[in-house]
Design a protein around this motif. Structure first.
Motif, short mmCIF file in Angstrom:
data_model
loop_
_atom_site.label_atom_id
_atom_site.label_comp_id
_atom_site.label_asym_id
_atom_site.label_seq_id
_atom_site.Cartn_x
_atom_site.Cartn_y
_atom_site.Cartn_z
N UNK A 5 0.85 -1.18 0.00
CA UNK A 5 0.00 0.00 0.00
C UNK A 5 0.89 1.24 0.00
N UNK A 6 0.55 2.19 -0.86
CA UNK A 6 1.43 3.31 -1.14
C UNK A 6 0.66 4.63 -1.01
N UNK A 7 1.28 5.61 -0.34
CA UNK A 7 0.76 6.97 -0.32
C UNK A 7 1.67 7.85 -1.17
N UNK A 8 1.08 8.58 -2.10
CA UNK A 8 1.83 9.51 -2.94
C UNK A 8 1.44 10.93 -2.52
N UNK A 9 2.41 11.72 -2.10
CA UNK A 9 2.16 13.08 -1.60
C UNK A 9 2.59 14.10 -2.65
N UNK A 10 1.67 15.00 -2.98
CA UNK A 10 1.95 16.05 -3.96
C UNK A 10 1.81 17.42 -3.31
N UNK A 11 2.35 18.43 -4.00
CA UNK A 11 2.31 19.78 -3.46
C UNK A 11 1.00 20.49 -3.75
N UNK A 12 0.29 20.06 -4.81
CA UNK A 12 -0.93 20.78 -5.19
C UNK A 12 -1.89 19.83 -5.90
N UNK A 13 -3.11 20.32 -6.11
CA UNK A 13 -4.14 19.51 -6.74
C UNK A 13 -3.79 19.13 -8.17
N UNK A 14 -3.18 20.07 -8.91
CA UNK A 14 -2.86 19.79 -10.31
C UNK A 14 -1.96 18.56 -10.43
#
Length: 454
Positions: free
Chosen positions: A336-345
């Motif tokens: 199971x993996x969580x991918x963290x981004x800086x913004x919605x785009x």
């Protein structure tokens, strides 16, 4: 002897009978010409009462008539050694202070033990609806009686009450004298703005702040010291990893911009950094907020800001960065993996490209809760988040995190790593941080890594 009467009035302490206040030495005690009496913020109640008595007044104190004196039974949980250290430090500081522990290290258990020790009415302020639900569920198994809730459609008040920051702020003017203990989860959010008024309007003497990432600004910490207390215990991710938190490996993957991306980056970020350095040298951009104000005042500055935002967007979805995400998802196909981004785009771009669900602030509660439940059960293997899952998500089964660079600060990085360190037998967490070479991300990445050991 002279006598005065103290009463709670809309988040303040009203002082009736005080003609003068020479020698009291109570800050923020001001004369209110509208009613003809002195008043002070509610959190000054104990200090004000003591100062009046020292000055020879007989004090008729009616501030605590809201009900906070009633006994409340909370079952005290078992504590690990560092949690016990935190509780001891808090009690030695006269039950006022801030506990700094990594995400996943059990800050909530320290607060539950504090509530058990105080044994009086308590209010817990939390930043999100997810944390509101988690706190209420935790308390319902330990409190001998109902648990109140303010927020997410509920308006019930009990001796033990959990409230979102906004709901607490809206109701503290009438509820501020009903509690003997104030617990503030994620206390670093209270460094300015209107939220801080919720702390000022509460008379609770015992106060406990919880955070993994205290503010670095000296003035912000001084204000929290005044309203909550000093830092009474601090442990880092590195100190607890492998013992009370899962072991983890922190891997930085550096990728290049494509030739066309490099041209665009240099054309947009270069002018921005020139303006930024010039304004810093002139002394009008000591903080990011002051730089934004100064830059917005000129055409050149506004162009520089536009260039910064364009460069940030380009870097967050750089082609080779997305290729690296795909490679890691294949490598950890069974996890199971969580991918963290800086913004919605960036989150939506990864969601579309790899056909995985994204959770952003645009997602409604029902859909969010359904996705998180399926993620916990393993029916959904990958979740992409744009800052929404930084706080208040407890999924111990997750051991792989992918941080897709951006401009996230040290605070967010520590919180995100903490999402992956909930302990499980034999668990080895891995955190991948994907960084675009020769961009602003490199400096941010170095600071984030140092923050894990702080």
């Amino acid at each position: 002897m002279r006598s005065v009467r103290l009463s709670f009035d809309r988040g303040t302490v009203l002082v009736e009978g005080l003609a003068r206040r020479e020698g009291l030495g109570v800050r923020e005690l001001l004369f209110d010409a509208r009613v003809g009496f002195y008043r002070a913020p509610a959190y000054r109640h104990e200090e004000l009462s003591a100062a009046l008595r020292r000055a020879g007044f007989v004090v008729d104190d009616r501030v605590g008539s809201g009900g906070g004196q009633r006994r409340v039974t909370v079952a005290e949980p078992e504590l690990r050694s560092y949690q016990q250290d935190a509780l001891t430090g808090w009690e030695l500081a006269r039950r006022r202070g801030i506990v700094v522990l990594p995400t996943g290290a059990g800050k909530t258990r320290v607060a539950l033990a504090a509530m058990a020790r105080v044994g009086r009415a308590a209010i817990v302020l939390v930043p999100t609806r997810v944390l509101l639900e988690q706190w209420r569920a935790e308390l319902e198994g330990l409190v001998d009686g109902p648990v109140g809730q303010l927020g997410d459609g509920c308006r019930t008040v009990a001796s033990i009450t959990v409230a979102t920051f906004e709901s607490g702020l809206r109701r503290m003017d009438v509820l501020g004298n009903r509690f003997e203990l104030l617990v503030v989860d994620e206390v670093h959010h209270f460094v300015g703005g209107k939220r801080i008024e919720a702390l000022e309007m509460c008379t609770a003497v015992a106060r406990l702040g919880l955070t993994a990432t205290p503010p670095e600004e000296e003035l912000a910490m001084l204000r929290l010291h005044e309203l909550v207390g000093p830092v009474v215990c601090r442990r880092s991710v590195v100190e607890l990893s492998g013992t009370h938190l899962a072991k983890f490996e922190h891997v930085r993957l550096d990728v290049d911009l494509t030739p066309s991306e490099r041209i665009v980056y240099d054309e947009t970020y270069g002018p921005f950094i020139e303006v930024y350095r010039r304004l810093r040298a002139l002394g009008v951009a000591s903080t990011w907020a002051s730089f934004m104000r100064a830059a917005a005042a000129t055409v050149e500055g506004r162009r520089a800001l536009a260039g910064f935002h364009a460069a940030r967007k380009l870097v967050s979805t750089a082609a080779r960065k997305l290729e690296a995400v795909g490679m890691l998802l294949v490598r950890h196909a069974a996890s199971r993996v969580l991918v963290f981004c800086a913004d919605n785009a960036a989150a939506y771009e990864i969601s579309r490209r790899f056909l995985v669900p994204a959770i952003t602030k645009d997602i409604g509660r029902a859909e969010r809760d359904d996705l998180l439940e399926r993620f916990r059960e393993g029916r959904v293997r990958v979740l992409v988040s744009a800052r929404v899952l930084n706080e208040g998500v407890d999924v111990p089964e997750v051991g792989i995190g992918i941080v897709v660079g951006g401009v996230q600060g040290k605070r967010e990085h520590v919180q995100r790593v903490g999402r992956l360190l909930r302990p499980m037998p034999g668990k080895q967490a891995q955190v991948y941080e994907i960084v675009a070479r020769d961009t602003f991300e490199v400096g941010h990445a170095q600071k984030r890594r140092r923050a894990l050991a702080a």
